[in-house]
Design a protein around this motif. Structure first.
Motif, mmCIF file in Angstrom:
data_model
loop_
_atom_site.group_PDB
_atom_site.id
_atom_site.type_symbol
_atom_site.label_atom_id
_atom_site.label_comp_id
_atom_site.label_asym_id
_atom_site.label_seq_id
_atom_site.Cartn_x
_atom_site.Cartn_y
_atom_site.Cartn_z
ATOM 1 N N LYS A 41 31.729 -18.525 -37.552
ATOM 2 C CA LYS A 41 32.036 -17.103 -37.515
ATOM 3 C C LYS A 41 31.372 -16.456 -36.303
ATOM 4 O O LYS A 41 30.268 -16.818 -35.923
ATOM 5 N N TYR A 73 29.587 -13.271 -34.849
ATOM 6 C CA TYR A 73 28.852 -12.110 -35.351
ATOM 7 C C TYR A 73 28.811 -11.040 -34.274
ATOM 8 O O TYR A 73 28.258 -11.253 -33.199
ATOM 9 N N GLU A 74 29.382 -9.900 -34.585
ATOM 10 C CA GLU A 74 29.468 -8.808 -33.618
ATOM 11 C C GLU A 74 28.251 -7.885 -33.652
ATOM 12 O O GLU A 74 27.841 -7.363 -32.631
ATOM 13 N N THR A 75 27.690 -7.689 -34.838
ATOM 14 C CA THR A 75 26.578 -6.742 -34.968
ATOM 15 C C THR A 75 25.332 -7.456 -35.483
ATOM 16 O O THR A 75 25.416 -8.515 -36.110
ATOM 17 N N GLN A 102 23.571 -6.336 -37.860
ATOM 18 C CA GLN A 102 23.613 -6.194 -39.315
ATOM 19 C C GLN A 102 24.317 -7.385 -39.962
ATOM 20 O O GLN A 102 23.846 -7.919 -40.960
ATOM 21 N N GLU A 103 25.445 -7.826 -39.406
ATOM 22 C CA GLU A 103 26.151 -8.963 -40.002
ATOM 23 C C GLU A 103 25.526 -10.301 -39.597
ATOM 24 O O GLU A 103 25.685 -11.293 -40.299
ATOM 25 N N TRP A 143 22.194 -10.817 -39.358
ATOM 26 C CA TRP A 143 20.912 -10.962 -40.047
ATOM 27 C C TRP A 143 20.949 -11.942 -41.221
ATOM 28 O O TRP A 143 20.102 -12.833 -41.297
ATOM 29 N N LYS A 194 20.586 -11.332 -30.272
ATOM 30 C CA LYS A 194 20.516 -11.137 -31.718
ATOM 31 C C LYS A 194 19.412 -12.008 -32.334
ATOM 32 O O LYS A 194 18.709 -11.578 -33.252
#
Length: 111
Positions: free
Chosen positions: A5, A7-9, A11-12, A14, A84
């Protein structure tokens, strides 16, 4: 890494980051490495010597990569998500020293 997957942010990212750090000894190695890095960063500021920043980078990544390659047996997320991962490492460090990491691990499904 076991997931493909994107991950763009943060938050997602983490929960994924926490699942990649499910081995307690790996988290301990990260804590040691981040603490060493922090000491080097403070030393760089105190002594006004940027060379200490190399020690911060080396110690932080050395302990983390030992934890991933030998304990967790996965590829560090920093290879795909450098920013990130860097931010999440400091977030994990903060949650560890404030006693909140267990709650975060539980939310991410890490036992």
């Amino acid at each position: 890494m076991t997931e493909n997957k994107k991950y763009e942010t943060l938050q997602e990212f983490w929960p994924f980051y926490l699942r990649e750090h499910s081995n307690k000894m790996n988290r301990i190695f990260h804590f040691i490495g981040t603490t060493c890095a922090l000491v080097f960063i403070v030393s760089a500021i105190f002594y006004l010597n940027a060379w200490y920043l190399l020690g911060a980078l080396f110690s932080g990544y050395l302990f983390a990569w030992i934890g991933h390659f030998f304990l967790e047996k996965n590829r560090p997320a920093t290879f795909i998500y450098p920013f990130k991962s860097f931010v999440s490492d400091w977030r994990m460090y903060f949650y560890t020293i404030t006693g909140q990491l267990g709650k975060e691990l539980e939310k991410a499904g890490v036992k």
